[in-house]
Design a protein around this motif. Structure first.
Motif, short mmCIF file in Angstrom:
data_model
loop_
_atom_site.label_atom_id
_atom_site.label_comp_id
_atom_site.label_asym_id
_atom_site.label_seq_id
_atom_site.Cartn_x
_atom_site.Cartn_y
_atom_site.Cartn_z
N SER A 151 0.01 2.76 -15.08
CA SER A 151 0.57 2.22 -16.32
C SER A 151 1.04 0.80 -16.07
O SER A 151 1.38 0.43 -14.94
N GLY A 153 3.73 0.10 -16.98
CA GLY A 153 5.11 0.41 -16.63
C GLY A 153 5.39 0.26 -15.16
O GLY A 153 6.54 0.12 -14.74
N SER A 154 4.33 0.29 -14.32
CA SER A 154 4.51 0.13 -12.88
C SER A 154 4.83 -1.31 -12.50
O SER A 154 5.21 -1.59 -11.36
N LYS A 156 6.51 -3.45 -15.06
CA LYS A 156 7.56 -3.93 -15.96
C LYS A 156 8.94 -3.69 -15.36
O LYS A 156 9.19 -2.66 -14.74
N GLY A 166 8.48 4.49 -15.15
CA GLY A 166 7.95 3.25 -14.59
C GLY A 166 7.99 3.23 -13.08
O GLY A 166 7.05 2.76 -12.42
N GLU A 170 4.86 2.95 -10.57
CA GLU A 170 4.79 1.90 -9.56
C GLU A 170 4.44 2.51 -8.20
O GLU A 170 3.65 1.94 -7.43
#
Length: 268
Positions: A151, A153-154, A156, A166, A170
């Motif tokens: 994502s 999100g990894s 952000k 997230g 990551e």
């Protein structure tokens, strides 16, 4: 020598496994492979009814549902055994299953368990079949490959879908980069798809309006493309990585987010 664009993106004859392949982004990817010449697509998931509905809705003969909870290593072994007997090898594993997660202690651990730990054990479980896919050489578009759905999100620094989400993504992104190095002796590639906002079951609480994929649904300062992702926005990157077009990619992160990381604090 000239090469047509259709031959570059051809996936005819591939045998693939997609976890979470009966819904959301996994279903988009299942449709992409099934419609573009895959010999067989095995879709794994916990819910048998969801898998069977996906097969019925797509309506092709090259999809096989396999009920499997990827957080259960015994269930993974059973799925691998079935596919080994049925096909003998695979060329592609798409480790796509994932969940969002709040910041509470128990849910935090469970989010990591699904989004990261299970990705690792799923990859390990299918290594022998991926190795067999290289030896079979029926599929000519590059070496066997693992693709993880991570994502943006990894990357952000802004919390989305809970703190654990997230951070777990990551970890998955970094893990796939490490595997890209450690699977070199086995001639197995690993790459990562990092999608942004797509209308799926995981994002229903983040999306409002009748059709978020219509341009103008989001302001420029949230998503520069001004819309959420469409099925084509994930199918295209998948077909790129799987076909001859992406055969030289290993350890890559392919973003498909409409530019969202360009307007939010990020570490990419």
């Amino acid at each position: 020598m000239t090469t047509s664009s259709s031959s570059l993106s051809d996936v005819t004859g591939i045998i693939a496994v997609i976890t979470g392949g009966g819904s959301g982004l996994g279903l988009f990817m299942t449709r992409a492979l099934a419609a573009n010449g895959a010999k067989r697509v095995y879709i794994l998931g916990r819910r048998k009814n969801v898998l069977e509905k996906a097969v019925a809705d797509i309506g092709t003969q090259n999809i096989t549902p396999v009920q499997c909870d990827i957080t259960d290593q015994d269930a993974l072994k059973s799925a691998v055994s079935f596919i080994e007997k049925d096909a003998g090898y695979i060329n592609l594993l798409v480790s796509n299953s994932g969940i969002s997660g709040p910041s509470l202690k128990i849910e935090f651990t469970n989010t990591f368990h699904v989004n990261c730990t299970a990705v690792f054990y799923t990859t390990i479980a299918f290594l022998a079949l991926l190795d067999a896919g290289n030896k079979d050489q029926t599929y000519q578009n590059g070496r066997s490959q693992v693709i993880a759905t991570s994502s943006i999100g990894s990357f952000k620094r802004k919390i989305t879908a809970g703190f654990a989400y997230g951070v777990s993504k990551e970890a998955t992104t970094m893990m796939m980069k490490v595997l890209a190095t450690y699977l070199v002796p086995y001639r197995i590639r690993t790459n990562v798809l990092c999608p942004g906002l797509f209308p799926t079951d995981l994002t229903t609480n983040l999306i409002h309006g009748t059709d978020p994929t219509v341009e103008g649904s989001f302001p420029l300062d949230q998503i520069p493309a001004e819309r959420a992702g469409t099925p084509e926005d994930i199918r295209g990157p998948l077909l790129y990585l799987v076909s001859r077009a992406g055969a030289y990619c290993n350890g890559n992160c392919v973003l498909t987010d409409g530019g969202r990381l360009s307007v939010t604090p990020a570490t990419y």
